[in-house]
Each structure stands twice: as structure tokens, then as C-alpha cells.
Design an enzyme around this catalytic site. Structure first.
Site, short mmCIF file in Angstrom:
data_model
loop_
_atom_site.label_atom_id
_atom_site.label_comp_id
_atom_site.label_asym_id
_atom_site.label_seq_id
_atom_site.Cartn_x
_atom_site.Cartn_y
_atom_site.Cartn_z
N GLU A 90 1.85 -0.31 -4.94
CA GLU A 90 0.90 0.73 -5.34
C GLU A 90 1.75 1.98 -5.55
OE1 GLU A 90 -3.36 2.46 -3.80
OE2 GLU A 90 -1.74 2.33 -2.33
N ASP A 149 0.84 -1.19 0.00
CA ASP A 149 0.00 0.00 0.00
C ASP A 149 0.88 1.25 0.00
OD1 ASP A 149 -2.62 1.38 0.47
OD2 ASP A 149 -1.61 1.95 2.33
#
Length: 702
Positions: free
Chosen positions: A385, A349
Site C-alpha cells: 500500500e 499495510d
């Protein structure tokens, strides 16, 4: 528990955390700036502190001690003594019980109280004040783990990247309403191991499940007070401990059982991990672990005013992965999940935050270098990401070799193309070829582009074709949260409709987008539930909806429409598996002739004429044909022809020369039609549809 000794022995500074040897437990915790460290033990309920010890030694900034007769199941926490000087970056407060960053298992939940803050919340001096209340009653406790790790077999699938198909899902939401699962197991790892669930994934054909965060996370106070819940889990409390709610019986072996069952079916397990920030929030946040142990080491602070956290993540704090001990924490956590639970990869993330050094994002930062050279991580999949909200925060294509990257550009461009935006034909061509302009460097492969049209963050596929606007009213923020640029289209009615013509059109566009995803080079990732029409009722930010909005509605999966779409997705995945031209292992640049008259990749308009600069420049062009050829063996080549019609009307496509022994492998306008031979020189492609022809051709004249 047997009688405890009066004091701790010196123990060892390695490994960090609580390590039980059967006779006692070694405790070790890092803090560069603490002046004293205490270990607190609790009764089995976690409510009463039964002993407190000073850790007797500090070696290389690691506080440590060994306590005989302390075994598995013991509950504990730390208290750190040191300066409370926020303006210098220090926030020590021994009144606050601190969770071990290396805790393997948690007991209890956070009970929200102002005592969880190191300062007096109502004070006019804000975080410069000091709170003397004990926070132990409000804190979960770490559990000493002494659980045997037994694997019946340990063979990982090791699916090659270019054969990987990712299914993003949620441990709880995936099975929460599945009545075939025993009630107390629904929404847990044990449900993931259920044969019905495994068979479902196998029938679909996916090769990997990517699980939203399973590290223990906090139910945000604001959401709790609003009677909402943190559903996604992007608010990590502990990087080694699983979220307790995902364990039906509280045993770590439940995770092993799920991974083992998935592996036996050839399915890899990828974890979505959140190392960029923690649940403690900004300088006005709580003191539960890292902040109280060593705020100045664990978090990035503003250099000339270390009272304040750097907020490149949008959550209030940013983990300082430049610090060697913090880097070690992340690496130890990654290795733990690979070695203890045999997971096959990680999706990071806000990966840009992990790559930030003092001067900004650096693809050669210490953490990325450590991951790339680590022998334990050498054979697992690493996916970033590639953005955060900090300066220069969009770094798509700029991660180091060895990483896959979520391709948000693919998502946006495919949505725009099928919505009918102008000047998208050339852009589509790049996305079909794994976005080579972004990823074809440093010997990277097409798989580095992780392609997706929908993900947990945003609309589901059903909602993408059913809503022009987001509908997040249930989140309690007056529909202000969530993105506004969804590139969605409702085809005439906002939300669900009984109008059969609109429903048919929506289904056709969904199939066309899915075909685009699976016929594109790169690594396809689909959002779980899209294969049967899962809806979130227009909510594009369902992070706080731990309810029917987010949970899978398995009645949809058994409906006629749901089964038809799922069967179609399975067909697309099979076609991708059968045809190497749909999943190339190397970038195709169109400069190699594989078959006389056929280069490895060629583009045509609907007349069968090769595209020119002029036709590429036609902004209203929404018709395109892509032919790919890849040698198989010495004299044969796999050939596919993808024909795309994004207009509302049907169009006739002329098949390009030279002719081939084509078979009609897929027509998104007729999803259940069988594969048939196609000897005509033209083919009719319905509006908003994709057709795939496939052939095996000789690489040299007969």
C-alpha cells in the site's frame, strides 16, 4: 505439567521465541537495553503465575535460557528490567507482563485496565510517572507450540502475476452468516476450507484471496467502551500468532487446512500484514510487548526528544524497521507464514512506513532489500500500500522492482470517469494501460499496478452508486470519520430505493466499472461481495462494525440480481483469461505493428478515427475505443476492441480499419447475452456501457 527445575540452563540465543524440542523449551528474546529479563510461567487457565526464572544469558543483545520439562501448551510471558526514563526513550517496567514478539499462539484476550500502562494514567506527570501494578491478569499469554506440521500435498498454484485476479475478503465476515457452514466454524479458517466456499470462489474464477489481517490483534479500549469492535484487525499484537477468534478449535492446523483446500482448487492465499505499527499506540499507550522489551529499539522516536514516538502511520507509533533486530523480526515473521502455512504472498499495510530510513522513504531501504533477496520470499507475491501520512507519504510507482502496488489513482480516476467528470478520457487511457507513466520503469511489468475500484477501506461497489455522501453514524464519531472525497453518485436517491429505473441505472454503471477493471492491464483486485451487491449502508469506514454492516449477506448472493451480477463477473474473468490482450505481460507502447495496419495498441474515437492531440484534449469527450493486438504463435494474433460510452445516451461506434472477423464477446448493457458473430461496420453502445469485440487475425497477408 511435570515438576519444574530450580533454574534455567543457558540455552541458545537462536532461534528467537519459544522453541520446544520435546524434552524442554528454549526461550530467547531480544532487548538491547534491558538489564535483566525474567520468564514467567502460568497455569493452564492463564490466571496464576506458577514459576518465575531469570534468563541466565544474554548474547549479542538476545536474552536466552533453556528450561527442561517445559513442553507444548505451556503458557508464558516476560518481564523486562531496565531504566524507566521516557525522556531517554526507555520505558522498562518489570511490573508489566510482556508478550513474546515471537509468540506462535495466544491464550486469552486483553482485559482492559489502567494496569496495562507503564505509567499512572491519572497522574499529573502523565507518562513520566511510574505504575507499580502487575498487569498479568489483564494480559493474554503466549503458548509454547509443539504442533506437528503435516501437509497432504504442498503444491502451490504459483499463478503468474499477469493471470492473477485478487479477491479481497475477511476471514470472519466472509462466512459469518453462511448457514451452510456449521455454526461454530462460521467466520473461521475452517469455514474457508469448506467445499461450498471453495466451489463458490472457483465458479467466480478468482485466482487469489487476499485476507484482511489474520495476525492476533487487540480490541481497542475506546471501541470496547463504545460497545464496538475492531473488525478489520489493523492493530497488531503479535506478528506470528493468528487471531484466536479465527480458529474454531484453537489449532494452527486449521490454517493449514484452509490453505491446502484453496491451493487444491488453484487459489492462492495472500495475507494483509501490518508491520508498520503495533497496538501499543503512542507514548501514552500501553506496555504489552515491544514497548516494555525495548521501546528505543522497536519504535521510531523523535531524535531530539525520544520521549515521543514518530507517528507516520496515524496510529501513534511507527515500527523501527531500520533496526537490524526489528528488520529480523519482520523477515522471520514473513518466512514463518510462508514456510509453516504455505501462504503465497503479502499485502503490506502502509508500505511507505516500512521503506522509511532516517532521510525519508527509500525504495532501496534495508527491509525492501532483504525481502527481494530472500530465497524463501523469492516466489511469493509482495504488494505494498504505497502511502502513509508522513512527509512524502504518497509513493505510488516508486517501490522497487518485484513489488506490486495498490493503485489508488486507478480507483479515483475510474470513479471520476464513470461519474461523468470532464477531462478524464486521456486519464482513463493511462489507467487502461496499467498506468505506464507510473510503473513503466526499471523493467517493471504491468502487473505491478494492482488495480481496484473498491476495497475494504471505503464504499462497496453497491454503495458507490447508491450514496453521494458517507453515512458512518454507527461508528460513534458523528460521521466525522472516513473519507469525504468518495467520487460516488446515487443517481437520484440517497441509499436503497424501489425505483426500478434508478436500480437499473445503478446496475448498469456497476457492470461498466467492473468491465473497466477487468479489461485494464495490471492486476485486478475486487472487493469481496461486490459481485452480488454487498452493501455497508453507506458506511465507508466500517473498521469497527463487526456485525451485519460488514458481514456478507448471502441472501443477496442468491437473489436474482445477485446471481446475475456474479455470473457477469465470472464472465469478465473468463474473458480476461481467454484473451492475452486483456492481461498483457509487458507494457504496450503502441510502436510495434503486429498485423498490417494494426499496432499493438491504438486509440480511436466513436467515428473509428485514430485519436489525435486535438481529440485527446477535448475535455467533454466521454467516448473511447481501444484496440489491442498481441501475437499468438507464428501467424495468428489475439485482437480485442474495447468501446466505452460514459454518457447517459446511446452512441454508434464505427469499427476501425482494417476489418476483422469480430465476435461480440461482452456488452455490459446486456450482461447475459451470448457471444455472437459481428459482421457490421458499426455497433450501438448503450449509455454508461462497455462493449468488447474479440477476433483472431493473421499476422501476415494470406
Amino acid at each position: 505439567m511435570p515438576a519444574l527445575p530450580e533454574r534455567m540452563q543457558s540455552g541458545s540465543s537462536y532461534p528467537l521465541g519459544a522453541t520446544c524440542d520435546g524434552m524442554g523449551t528454549n526461550f530467547a528474546v531480544f532487548s538491547a537495553h534491558a538489564e535483566r529479563m525474567e520468564l514467567c510461567l502460568f497455569d493452564p487457565s492463564g490466571k496464576r503465575e506458577i514459576a518465575r526464572y531469570d534468563l541466565p544469558e544474554c548474547t549479542d543483545e538476545v536474552w536466552h535460557g533453556y528450561l527442561p520439562r517445559v513442553r507444548g501448551g505451556t503458557l508464558y510471558g516476560f518481564r523486562a528490567h531496565g531504566p524507566y526514563a521516557p525522556e531517554e526513550g526507555h520505558r522498562f517496567n518489570p511490573n508489566k507482563l510482556l508478550l513474546d514478539p515471537y509468540a506462535r499462539l495466544l491464550h486469552g484476550q486483553v482485559r482492559w485496565s489502567d494496569a496495562l500502562h507503564g505509567y499512572r494514567v491519572a497522574s499529573s506527570r502523565a507518562d513520566l510517572s511510574f505504575d507499580r501494578r502487575d498487569s498479568a491478569a489483564a494480559m493474554p499469554k503466549a503458548v509454547v507450540v509443539d504442533e506437528p506440521m503435516h501437509w497432504t500435498y504442498g503444491n502451490r498454484p504459483h499463478t503468474p502475476w499477469n493471470e492473477t485476479v485478487v479477491y479481497e475478503t475477511h476471514v470472519k465476515g466472509f462466512t459469518r452468516t453462511l448457514k451452510r457452514i456449521r455454526q461454530h466454524e462460521r467466520g473461521t479458517f475452517l469455514a474457508l476450507a469448506d467445499p461450498y466456499v471453495i466451489d463458490y470462489l472457483v465458479r467466480l474464477g478468482v485466482t487469489a484471496v487476499e485476507l484482511l489481517p489474520v495476525h492476533a490483534f487487540v480490541q481497542d479500549r475506546r471501541l470496547t467502551e463504545m460497545k464496538l469492535r475492531n473488525y478489520w484487525g489493523y492493530n497488531t499484537l503479535a506478528f506470528f500468532a493468528p487471531e484466536p477468534g479465527y480458529l474454531a478449535e484453537g489449532a494452527l492446523n486449521e490454517i493449514r487446512a484452509a490453505v491446502q483446500a484453496l491451493h487444491a482448487a488453484g487459489i492462492e492465499v495472500i495475507l494483509d500484514v501490518v508491520y508498520n505499527h503495533t497496538c501499543e499506540g503512542s507514548e501514552l499507550g500501553t506496555t504489552m510487548s515491544f514497548r516494555g522489551l525495548d521501546n528505543k529499539s522497536y519504535y521510531r522516536l523523535i531524535a531530539d526528544n525520544p520521549r515521543y514516538c514518530i507517528n507516520d502511520t496515524g496510529t501513534g507509533n511507527t515500527v523501527n524497521t531500520s533496526h537490524p533486530r526489528v528488520l529480523q523480526l519482520v523477515m522471520d515473521s514473513l518466512r514463518y507464514w510462508v514456510q509453516t502455512f504455505h501462504v503465497d504472498g503479502f499485502r503490506f499495510d502502509l508500505g511507505v512506513s516500512l521503506g522509511r530510513e532516517e532521510a525519508g522513504f527509500d525504495p532501496n531501504c534495508g527491509l525492501f532489500d532483504a525481502m527481494r533477496q530472500d530465497p524463501v520470499l523469492a516466489n511469493v507475491k509482495l504488494i505494498s500500500e504505497p502511502w502513509d501520512i508522513g512527509p512524502g507519504g504518497y509513493q505510488l510507482g516508486n517501490h522497487p522492482p518485484g513489488f506490486g502496488e495498490w493503485n489508488g489513482q486507478f480507483r479515483d480516476d475510474i470513479r471520476k470517469f464513470w461519474k461523468g467528470d470532464p477531462a478524464m478520457r486521456g486519464v482513463l487511457a493511462g489507467r487502461l494501460q496499467a498506468s505506464g507513466e507510473l510503473f513503466d520503469h526499471h523493467r517493471r511489468r504491468p502487473w505491478a499496478s494492482v488495480n481496484f475500484i473498491t476495497a475494504h477501506d471505503g464504499f462497496t461497489l453497491e454503495d458507490l452508486v447508491s450514496y453521494n455522501d458517507k453515512h458512518n453514524e454507527a461508528n460513534g464519531e458523528e460521521n466525522r470519520d472516513g473519507g469525504n472525497d468518495n467520487e460516488s453518485y446515487n443517481y437520484g436517491v440517497e441509499g436503497p430505493t424501489e425505483d426500478e429505473a434508478i436500480r437499473t441505472e445503478r446496475d448498469r454503471v456497476k457492470r461498466a466499472m467492473l468491465a473497466t477493471l477487468f479489461f485494464s492491464h495490471g492486476t485486478p483486485m475486487m472487493l469481496g461481495g461486490d459481485e452480488f451487491g454487498r452493501t455497508q449502508l453507506g458506511n465507508n469506514n466500517a473498521y469497527c462494525q463487526d456485525n451485519e454492516i460488514s458481514w456478507y449477506d448471502w441472501k443477496l448472493a442468491t437473489s436474482d440480481r445477485g446471481r446475475e451480477l456474479a455470473d457477469f463477473v465470472a464472465r469478465l474473468i473468463r474473458l480476461r483469461e481467454q484473451h492475452p490482450t486483456l492481461r498483457a505481460a509487458h507494457f504496450l507502447r503502441g510502436d510495434t505493428e503486429v498485423v498490417p495496419g494494426m499496432r499493438e495498441v491504438m486509440w480511436f474515437d466513436e467515428s473509428g478515427t485514430e485519436m489525435t492531440q486535438a481529440t485527446w484534449g477535448y475535455t467533454e469527450g466521454r467516448l473511447l475505443a481501444l484496440r489491442r493486438v498481441q501475437a499468438q504463435g507464428e501467424k495468428r494474433a489475439d485482437t480485442t476492441l474495447v468501446m466505452i460510452n460514459a454518457t447517459p445516451e446511446k452512441h454508434v461506434f464505427h469499427l476501425p480499419q482494417p476489418a476483422a472477423n469480430w465476435r461480440l464477446a461482452c456488452n455490459t448493457a446486456a450482461p447475459a447475452a451470448p457471444e455472437i458473430a459481428w459482421s457490421e461496420s458499426t455497433i450501438e453502445v448503450e449509455g454508461r456501457s462497455v462493449v468488447l469485440l474479440a477476433a483472431t487475425v493473421r499476422t501476415e497477408p494470406a
